[in-house]
Motif scaffolding. Sequence first.
Motif, PDB file in Angstrom:
ATOM      1  N   UNK A  36      -6.992  -7.355  -4.423  1.00  9.94           N
ATOM      2  CA  UNK A  36      -6.449  -6.095  -3.926  1.00  9.94           C
ATOM      3  C   UNK A  36      -6.862  -5.009  -4.902  1.00  9.94           C
ATOM      4  N   UNK A  37      -7.620  -4.069  -4.396  1.00  5.37           N
ATOM      5  CA  UNK A  37      -8.080  -2.980  -5.251  1.00  5.37           C
ATOM      6  C   UNK A  37      -8.481  -1.806  -4.378  1.00  5.37           C
ATOM      7  N   UNK A  38      -8.682  -0.719  -5.011  1.00  7.07           N
ATOM      8  CA  UNK A  38      -9.103   0.457  -4.272  1.00  7.07           C
ATOM      9  C   UNK A  38      -8.058   1.548  -4.280  1.00  7.07           C
ATOM     10  N   UNK A  39      -8.491   2.685  -3.834  1.00  3.29           N
ATOM     11  CA  UNK A  39      -7.662   3.886  -3.861  1.00  3.29           C
ATOM     12  C   UNK A  39      -6.387   3.716  -3.054  1.00  3.29           C
ATOM     13  N   UNK A  40      -6.455   3.072  -1.898  1.00  3.81           N
ATOM     14  CA  UNK A  40      -5.278   2.882  -1.055  1.00  3.81           C
ATOM     15  C   UNK A  40      -4.207   2.065  -1.763  1.00  3.81           C
ATOM     16  N   UNK A  41      -4.608   1.022  -2.494  1.00  2.00           N
ATOM     17  CA  UNK A  41      -3.657   0.152  -3.183  1.00  2.00           C
ATOM     18  C   UNK A  41      -2.911   0.919  -4.269  1.00  2.00           C
ATOM     19  N   UNK A  42      -3.624   1.733  -5.004  1.00  2.31           N
ATOM     20  CA  UNK A  42      -2.995   2.537  -6.040  1.00  2.31           C
ATOM     21  C   UNK A  42      -2.027   3.562  -5.481  1.00  2.31           C
ATOM     22  N   UNK A  43      -2.292   4.042  -4.289  1.00  5.20           N
ATOM     23  CA  UNK A  43      -1.371   4.990  -3.654  1.00  5.20           C
ATOM     24  C   UNK A  43      -0.074   4.302  -3.243  1.00  5.20           C
ATOM     25  N   UNK A  44      -0.160   3.061  -2.807  1.00  2.06           N
ATOM     26  CA  UNK A  44       1.035   2.320  -2.402  1.00  2.06           C
ATOM     27  C   UNK A  44       1.911   2.018  -3.611  1.00  2.06           C
ATOM     28  N   UNK A  45       1.321   1.534  -4.693  1.00  6.64           N
ATOM     29  CA  UNK A  45       2.095   1.080  -5.856  1.00  6.64           C
ATOM     30  C   UNK A  45       2.394   2.185  -6.860  1.00  6.64           C
ATOM     31  N   UNK A  46       1.649   3.271  -6.792  1.00 10.80           N
ATOM     32  CA  UNK A  46       1.814   4.326  -7.786  1.00 10.80           C
ATOM     33  C   UNK A  46       1.121   4.026  -9.094  1.00 10.80           C
ATOM     34  N   UNK A  47       0.305   2.977  -9.142  1.00 11.02           N
ATOM     35  CA  UNK A  47      -0.364   2.587 -10.379  1.00 11.02           C
ATOM     36  C   UNK A  47      -1.771   3.166 -10.510  1.00 11.02           C
ATOM     37  N   UNK A  48      -2.234   3.882  -9.536  1.00  9.44           N
ATOM     38  CA  UNK A  48      -3.587   4.424  -9.609  1.00  9.44           C
ATOM     39  C   UNK A  48      -4.620   3.332  -9.423  1.00  9.44           C
ATOM     40  N   UNK A  49      -5.637   3.331 -10.269  1.00  7.48           N
ATOM     41  CA  UNK A  49      -6.725   2.359 -10.169  1.00  7.48           C
ATOM     42  C   UNK A  49      -6.221   0.976 -10.579  1.00  7.48           C
ATOM     43  N   UNK A  50      -6.053   0.101  -9.605  1.00  7.15           N
ATOM     44  CA  UNK A  50      -5.563  -1.240  -9.906  1.00  7.15           C
ATOM     45  C   UNK A  50      -6.507  -2.292  -9.360  1.00  7.15           C
ATOM     46  N   UNK A  51      -6.462  -3.447  -9.993  1.00  6.87           N
ATOM     47  CA  UNK A  51      -7.276  -4.592  -9.603  1.00  6.87           C
ATOM     48  C   UNK A  51      -6.357  -5.803  -9.734  1.00  6.87           C
ATOM     49  N   UNK A  52      -5.968  -6.396  -8.593  1.00  5.72           N
ATOM     50  CA  UNK A  52      -4.970  -7.457  -8.569  1.00  5.72           C
ATOM     51  C   UNK A  52      -5.470  -8.615  -7.723  1.00  5.72           C
TER      52      UNK A  52
END
Length: 145
Positions: A36-52
């Motif tokens: 799970x990564x990308x701009x959309x994921x960071x918008x959901x979690x509030x973490x910004x650029x994330x790679x999970x």
Amino acid sequence: MALKRMDNVGIVVEDLGRAIDFFRELGLELEGRAMIEGEWAGRVTGLGNQHVEIAMMRTPDGHSRLELSRFLAPDVVADHRTAPVNALGYLRVMFAVDDIDETLERLRTRGAELVGEIVRYKNAYRLCYIRGPEGILIGLAEELR
């Protein structure tokens, strides 16, 4: 609008493979793994650029899921795995099992440790808490018939 269902409970882990093996031993089925990564994921979690990296585990009845997540970025910022049972926040996940003794023995081979003891609640349940992989608190409940 009415609530439809609880979709899943999320647990962050360091060793995704070990966590998957443990929950498989408990009886959950691996539904799938994904990054799970990308701009959309960071918008959901509030973490910004994330790679999970995640793994979705499903209960045998198909009604409940456990989402195991391993954060590659950003770094994990807190660790509550050894918090006592009365700590604020999410406490544990409780699973109903057919045989608590047999389940506990199987999970001990995967590192599970009994927190207190197995207790009887009235004539309804046998219950216990265990620490699973990475200290995750898990409840087991055997319904008495």
